[in-house]
Design an enzyme around this catalytic site. Structure first.
Site, mmCIF file in Angstrom:
data_model
loop_
_atom_site.group_PDB
_atom_site.id
_atom_site.type_symbol
_atom_site.label_atom_id
_atom_site.label_comp_id
_atom_site.label_asym_id
_atom_site.label_seq_id
_atom_site.Cartn_x
_atom_site.Cartn_y
_atom_site.Cartn_z
ATOM 1 C CG HIS A 132 -1.951 -1.046 1.388
ATOM 2 N ND1 HIS A 132 -2.662 -1.115 0.227
ATOM 3 C CD2 HIS A 132 -2.323 -1.933 2.099
ATOM 4 C CE1 HIS A 132 -3.841 -2.182 0.570
ATOM 5 N NE2 HIS A 132 -3.250 -2.625 1.865
ATOM 6 C CG ASP A 155 -2.940 -8.712 0.891
ATOM 7 O OD1 ASP A 155 -2.360 -8.947 1.879
ATOM 8 O OD2 ASP A 155 -3.930 -7.821 1.097
ATOM 9 C CG ASP A 209 -5.220 -10.263 3.709
ATOM 10 O OD1 ASP A 209 -4.815 -10.793 2.435
ATOM 11 O OD2 ASP A 209 -4.876 -8.868 3.892
HETATM 12 ZN ZN LIG Z 1 -4.172 -7.490 2.949
#
Ligand SMILES: [Zn+2]
Length: 344
Positions: free
Chosen positions: A124, A161, A248
């Protein structure tokens, strides 16, 4: 088949306090790996610190200095989710360094694949701003380093992810030397990752977003890998495959609502391994991103190593989500993305 990992205890010094992204994640992974199956077959790669000019391949010098100053002044927060502690600047530089060490081990032929077990995570992080638990964009820094040091012309980054890697997309949006392919939960943090974000200028077509509806499981992930990720990467002919590996999307992870199992992550890793064997002599570098359920995370990382080692029969003690839930139909989405990217 030589498979390695990068780890350094300095990664534990990024102290986030009460936070899903905490040092226990790496402690759990290492403790579990050391006690189980593939440990004896893995090579440890020494983690070193990334020099500031290497981090500056992706990040502004002012931003790098800001993180250093914040750490030196007893820490603080970049936003509600993103913590900088006194140890964070050092840990983050070693995390970027670990990703670079993984690239070096693979590009210099020492290893076929290396998984950088690092934190803070990176995908990110933007050039001038950390966010979403990420300070420096480890995979983007290592990819730029690989392009520069080894004169590569094409790297594929696969990001599975559950969150869209907005920082990685942003770093390479106008760069045809990097193909970025992301599967993520549609509408989830950070909100980017739409199908029509396809790259800019000479790089149109080198950014492939696969925003999935909530509730997708192993079957849907295998479909998008076989129908979109594999043909797109095969067509691009990368000289190196890099992977933002976040766990996740598992059904037991608290940060999202997908239904992937450990077996599903093993399948994804196996597909990536076969693809790398086919297109780039197996050269694969993985960087740890998210994954917040410690049992899931450690089992999924182990399953990933087993898949990289070519082990087909992988145990999944957690199994499938123990509930009957509705599975979304992704047929139209897959067709739309294939059309946008002219995939067969
Ligand atoms: Zn993540």
């Amino acid at each position: 088949m030589k498979v390695g990992f990068v780890y350094h205890p300095v990664y534990l010094e990024h102290d986030t306090g009460q936070h899903p992204e905490n040092a226990n994640r790496l402690k759990a992974i290492m403790r579990y790996l050391e006690r189980t199956g593939p440990w004896q077959q893995l090579e440890a790669i020494t983690a070193t610190v990334a020099a500031v000019p290497a981090i500056a391949l992706v990040h502004d010098r002012e931003y790098i200095a800001q993180i250093q100053e914040l750490a030196e002044k007893d820490g603080g927060k970049l936003d509600a989710d993103t913590v900088v502690s006194t140890g964070s600047y050092k840990a983050a530089r070693y995390a970027a360094g670990g990703a670079i060490n993984a690239v070096e081990a693979v590009m210099e032929g020492q290893m076929n694949s290396v998984f950088a077990l690092v934190r803070p995570p990176g995908h990110h992080a933007l050039a001038r701003r950390g966010m979403g638990f990420c300070l420096f964009n480890n995979i983007a820094i290592a990819a730029r380093y690989a392009l520069q040091k080894y004169g590569l012309e094409r790297i594929a980054i696969i990001d599975f992810d559950i969150h869209h890697g907005n920082g990685t997309q942003d770093a390479f949006y106008d760069d045809p030397k990097v193909l970025y392919v992301s599967t993520h939960q549609s509408g989830h943090f950070p909100g980017t990752g739409k199908v029509d974000e396809t790259g800019g200028g000479a790089a149109v077509g080198t950014n492939i977003n696969i925003p999935l509806p909530a509730g997708c499981g192993d079957c849907e992930y295998e479909t998008v890998f076989r129908e979109i990720v594999v043909p797109a990467v095969r067509r691009y002919k990368p000289q190196l495959i890099m992977v933002s590996a976040g766990y996740d999307a598992h059904w037991a992870d608290g940060l999202a609502t997908m239904q992937v199992s450990i077996g599903g992550f093993a399948k994804i890793a196996g597909i990536i391994k076969d693809l790398a064997d086919e297109v780039c002599d197996g050269r694969t570098v993985l960087c740890l991103e998210g994954g917040y359920n410690l049992t899931v995370l450690s089992a999924a990382v182990r399953a990933t190593f087993e898949a990289l080692l070519g082990i087909k029969d992988i145990e999944d003690k957690l199994g499938q989500l123990p509930l009957e839930v509705e599975i979304p139909d992704i047929t139209a989405l897959v067709r739309q993305i294939k059309e946008i990217h002219n995939l067969p």
